[in-house]
Motif scaffolding. Structure first.
Motif, short mmCIF file in Angstrom:
data_model
loop_
_atom_site.label_atom_id
_atom_site.label_comp_id
_atom_site.label_asym_id
_atom_site.label_seq_id
_atom_site.Cartn_x
_atom_site.Cartn_y
_atom_site.Cartn_z
N GLU A 53 1.37 -0.90 0.15
CA GLU A 53 0.03 0.10 0.11
C GLU A 53 0.69 1.59 -0.24
O GLU A 53 2.02 1.16 0.47
CB GLU A 53 -0.98 0.17 1.47
CG GLU A 53 -2.24 1.32 1.17
CD GLU A 53 -3.55 0.27 2.00
OE1 GLU A 53 -4.01 0.89 1.88
OE2 GLU A 53 -2.91 0.27 3.12
N LYS A 54 0.22 2.82 -0.57
CA LYS A 54 0.45 3.84 -0.72
C LYS A 54 0.73 4.62 0.78
O LYS A 54 -0.15 4.26 1.61
CB LYS A 54 0.58 4.38 -2.02
CG LYS A 54 1.39 3.89 -3.41
CD LYS A 54 0.56 4.97 -4.46
CE LYS A 54 1.12 4.01 -5.49
NZ LYS A 54 2.56 4.31 -6.44
N ARG A 59 0.04 7.55 1.11
CA ARG A 59 -1.52 8.50 0.99
C ARG A 59 -2.38 7.47 1.34
O ARG A 59 -3.68 8.01 1.65
CB ARG A 59 -1.52 8.73 -0.06
CG ARG A 59 -1.59 8.38 -1.22
CD ARG A 59 -2.09 8.66 -3.12
NE ARG A 59 -2.38 8.16 -3.77
CZ ARG A 59 -1.18 7.90 -4.46
NH1 ARG A 59 -0.50 8.45 -4.94
NH2 ARG A 59 -1.57 7.31 -5.39
N ASP A 60 -2.14 6.37 0.55
CA ASP A 60 -3.59 5.59 1.29
C ASP A 60 -4.45 5.01 2.14
O ASP A 60 -4.75 4.65 2.94
CB ASP A 60 -3.60 4.14 -0.37
CG ASP A 60 -3.30 4.53 -1.98
OD1 ASP A 60 -4.17 5.70 -2.30
OD2 ASP A 60 -3.23 3.94 -2.44
N ALA A 61 -2.99 4.69 2.57
CA ALA A 61 -2.72 3.64 4.24
C ALA A 61 -3.18 4.70 4.83
O ALA A 61 -4.11 4.83 6.20
CB ALA A 61 -1.87 3.22 4.24
N ALA A 72 -5.29 7.72 4.52
CA ALA A 72 -6.16 7.79 3.95
C ALA A 72 -7.07 6.74 5.14
O ALA A 72 -8.24 7.38 5.34
CB ALA A 72 -6.43 7.88 2.78
N THR A 73 -6.88 5.62 4.76
CA THR A 73 -7.94 4.41 5.80
C THR A 73 -7.72 4.65 7.15
O THR A 73 -8.30 4.57 8.21
CB THR A 73 -7.69 3.34 4.96
OG1 THR A 73 -6.17 2.92 5.37
CG2 THR A 73 -8.01 2.96 3.97
N GLU A 90 -4.87 0.03 10.37
CA GLU A 90 -4.54 0.76 10.23
C GLU A 90 -3.56 1.41 10.11
O GLU A 90 -2.44 1.80 9.58
CB GLU A 90 -6.02 2.02 9.49
CG GLU A 90 -6.90 1.73 9.57
CD GLU A 90 -7.01 0.70 8.15
OE1 GLU A 90 -6.71 0.84 7.28
OE2 GLU A 90 -8.22 0.06 7.86
N TYR A 109 1.30 12.80 1.62
CA TYR A 109 -0.10 11.76 1.72
C TYR A 109 -1.66 12.42 -0.08
O TYR A 109 -2.35 12.03 -0.10
CB TYR A 109 -1.25 11.39 2.63
CG TYR A 109 -1.63 13.33 3.39
CD1 TYR A 109 -2.90 13.77 3.22
CD2 TYR A 109 -0.77 14.04 3.61
CE1 TYR A 109 -3.40 15.02 3.38
CE2 TYR A 109 -1.51 15.40 4.47
CZ TYR A 109 -2.72 15.20 4.27
OH TYR A 109 -3.05 16.92 4.86
#
Length: 177
Positions: A79-80, A82-84, A86-87, A110, A176
């Motif tokens: 996972e990138k 920014r994606d991690a 965001a979650t 998370e 992010y």
């Protein structure tokens, strides 16, 4: 002559509409393998094989088997940041009020995913020293035990780590966005 042209036009329009109706109403055949006609039997899906073997993606709605050790809170990989992040941010408005076990497990998952994403980021783990240090402290305290009882015992530190990393990331928007 005008009557014949209008009959032909009507027939032509009807033929085109009929062809479209037939093409829209049929199910397309799957793509054939590039190896030619002799390879289709070896690449056909085995009806007894699990969906993953047939090229389908795994589905969260499929129940786990009795022998399965799949942990829904286990971090995923690749996972990138920014994606991690965001979650992780999606947990900010949640609390233990509804389902504490789910909430704490999700926050921990998370955080673990974000920690891994930061360590695997092309900028290098040195780009995220404070969040990685906080995660190291949390993981030492948790001792590898992600059970509800242990997460509940360390709830304050778990939430404090989440909030610290959220604040740190807000001060580093280039990481992010």
């Amino acid at each position: 002559m005008t009557g014949t042209t209008s009959v032909r036009s009507t027939a032509l329009v009807a033929a085109v509409l009929a062809a479209l109706a037939v093409s829209c109403g049929t199910t397309p055949e799957p793509d054939r393998p590039a190896g030619g006609p002799g390879t289709s039997a070896t690449t056909a899906a085995d009806p007894t094989a699990p969906p993953e073997a047939a090229g389908a993606l795994p589905d969260d709605s499929a129940p786990a088997t009795a022998g399965s050790t799949v942990d829904p809170y286990a971090p995923s990989s690749g996972e990138k940041v920014r994606d991690a992040f965001a979650t992780l941010q999606a947990t900010l408005n949640d609390s233990c009020a509804q389902d504490c076990g789910y909430f704490l497990g999700r926050v921990n998952k998370e955080l673990q995913e974000l920690d891994q994403a930061m360590k695997n980021d092309p900028k290098g783990p040195g780009h995220f020293p404070e969040p990685i240090r906080k995660m190291t402290e949390l993981n030492e305290r948790l001792g590898g035990d992600a059970s509800f009882e242990n997460l509940k015992k360390h709830e304050k530190q778990l939430i404090a780590t989440r909030d610290f990393i959220n604040t740190w990331m807000q001060d580093h928007p280039d990481d992010y966005r």
